[in-house]
Design a protein around this motif. Sequence first.
Motif, PDB file in Angstrom:
ATOM      1  N   SER A 140      10.277 -31.223  11.812  1.00 53.08           N
ATOM      2  CA  SER A 140       9.895 -30.680  12.629  1.00 53.08           C
ATOM      3  C   SER A 140      10.222 -29.260  13.696  1.00 53.08           C
ATOM      4  CB  SER A 140       8.401 -31.215  13.199  1.00 53.08           C
ATOM      5  OG  SER A 140       7.966 -31.914  12.541  1.00 53.08           O
ATOM      6  N   ILE A 141       9.500 -27.763  12.415  1.00 53.78           N
ATOM      7  CA  ILE A 141       9.947 -27.131  13.847  1.00 53.78           C
ATOM      8  C   ILE A 141       8.981 -26.167  13.827  1.00 53.78           C
ATOM      9  CG2 ILE A 141      11.733 -25.023  12.859  1.00 53.78           C
ATOM     10  CD1 ILE A 141      12.896 -25.715  10.860  1.00 53.78           C
ATOM     11  N   VAL A 142       8.682 -26.104  15.224  1.00 53.09           N
ATOM     12  CA  VAL A 142       7.576 -24.940  16.129  1.00 53.09           C
ATOM     13  C   VAL A 142       8.476 -23.611  15.822  1.00 53.09           C
ATOM     14  CG1 VAL A 142       6.969 -24.478  17.199  1.00 53.09           C
ATOM     15  CG2 VAL A 142       6.817 -27.181  16.363  1.00 53.09           C
ATOM     16  N   GLY A 145       3.378 -21.530  14.255  1.00 50.26           N
ATOM     17  CA  GLY A 145       3.474 -22.500  13.454  1.00 50.26           C
ATOM     18  C   GLY A 145       4.367 -23.653  13.675  1.00 50.26           C
ATOM     19  N   VAL A 146       3.708 -24.692  12.807  1.00 45.04           N
ATOM     20  CA  VAL A 146       4.141 -26.206  13.079  1.00 45.04           C
ATOM     21  C   VAL A 146       4.771 -26.610  11.308  1.00 45.04           C
ATOM     22  CG1 VAL A 146       2.855 -27.571  13.195  1.00 45.04           C
ATOM     23  CG2 VAL A 146       4.997 -28.288  13.575  1.00 45.04           C
ATOM     24  N   CYS A 147       5.965 -26.915  10.917  1.00 42.78           N
ATOM     25  CA  CYS A 147       6.436 -27.015   9.348  1.00 42.78           C
ATOM     26  C   CYS A 147       7.337 -28.289   9.726  1.00 42.78           C
ATOM     27  CB  CYS A 147       6.747 -25.469   8.826  1.00 42.78           C
ATOM     28  SG  CYS A 147       7.955 -25.431   9.258  1.00 42.78           S
ATOM     29  N   LEU A 192      -1.246 -21.538  16.275  1.00 41.87           N
ATOM     30  CA  LEU A 192      -1.406 -21.488  17.072  1.00 41.87           C
ATOM     31  C   LEU A 192      -0.534 -20.879  18.091  1.00 41.87           C
ATOM     32  CD1 LEU A 192       0.364 -24.845  15.541  1.00 41.87           C
ATOM     33  CD2 LEU A 192      -1.560 -24.654  16.383  1.00 41.87           C
ATOM     34  N   ARG A 193      -1.236 -21.217  19.602  1.00 42.26           N
ATOM     35  CA  ARG A 193      -0.901 -20.426  20.727  1.00 42.26           C
ATOM     36  C   ARG A 193      -0.456 -21.213  21.507  1.00 42.26           C
ATOM     37  NH1 ARG A 193      -2.717 -15.713  21.690  1.00 42.26           N
ATOM     38  NH2 ARG A 193      -1.337 -15.234  23.263  1.00 42.26           N
ATOM     39  N   ALA A 194       0.375 -21.086  22.586  1.00 45.58           N
ATOM     40  CA  ALA A 194       1.126 -22.205  23.488  1.00 45.58           C
ATOM     41  C   ALA A 194       0.505 -21.852  24.635  1.00 45.58           C
ATOM     42  CB  ALA A 194       2.941 -21.848  23.046  1.00 45.58           C
ATOM     43  N   TYR A 212       6.441 -24.409   2.476  1.00 46.88           N
ATOM     44  CA  TYR A 212       7.015 -24.658   3.510  1.00 46.88           C
ATOM     45  C   TYR A 212       5.488 -26.196   3.508  1.00 46.88           C
ATOM     46  CZ  TYR A 212      11.685 -23.947   4.150  1.00 46.88           C
ATOM     47  OH  TYR A 212      13.224 -24.655   4.246  1.00 46.88           O
ATOM     48  N   PRO A 213       5.249 -27.481   4.180  1.00 47.10           N
ATOM     49  CA  PRO A 213       3.961 -27.919   4.816  1.00 47.10           C
ATOM     50  C   PRO A 213       4.030 -27.424   5.954  1.00 47.10           C
ATOM     51  CG  PRO A 213       5.367 -29.682   3.769  1.00 47.10           C
ATOM     52  CD  PRO A 213       6.286 -28.147   3.578  1.00 47.10           C
ATOM     53  N   SER A 214       2.770 -27.257   6.628  1.00 51.82           N
ATOM     54  CA  SER A 214       2.729 -25.976   7.890  1.00 51.82           C
ATOM     55  C   SER A 214       1.276 -25.947   8.393  1.00 51.82           C
ATOM     56  CB  SER A 214       3.141 -25.614   7.828  1.00 51.82           C
ATOM     57  OG  SER A 214       2.889 -23.836   6.494  1.00 51.82           O
ATOM     58  N   GLU A 215       1.098 -25.840   9.092  1.00 55.74           N
ATOM     59  CA  GLU A 215      -0.077 -25.274  10.120  1.00 55.74           C
ATOM     60  C   GLU A 215       0.599 -24.126  10.827  1.00 55.74           C
ATOM     61  OE1 GLU A 215      -4.168 -26.471  11.189  1.00 55.74           O
ATOM     62  OE2 GLU A 215      -3.160 -27.538   9.672  1.00 55.74           O
TER      63      GLU A 215
END
Length: 142
Positions: free
Chosen positions: A58-60, A27-29, A76-78, A70-73
């Motif tokens: 930003s933190i991944v 995730g990214v926040c 996710l896969r890398a 926290y605002p986040s998405e």
Amino acid sequence: MPVKGRCTAINYIEENVVLTILPERLGVCRLENEMPFPDWLTKSGTFFSLTRTVDETSIVCREELIPADYPSEKGLRAFKVQGLLDFNVIGILASLLNSLAAGGISVFVLSTYDTDYILVKQENLEKAIRALGNVATIIRET
């Protein structure tokens, strides 16, 4: 000057690009810039990225570590570009991103000193594998 063991533009482009799919769901926040780095970041294991600019931090990291407030998405896969990429290499990332764009797949990209990471939503992972399969060899990390 190339670092020993790094791929140069000429020899890398002649070879097939290899991508490894990392097993973690990420995730990214977003943090406000005045916030200190969170303690939970130290529990993020083998993969995390912290970027601070004048506008934000930003933190991944692994998605389960990101607090709900926290605002986040998440989800996710890398894809990791395998090999050490010389700073003079041109077009590797563009080629990969063009294939994903042609497939209608949104991305979040990270770069480190040695390589690049392309993050896609979990629900687009199989579609991304098909899109990237034309320009790269895909390896699933377990």
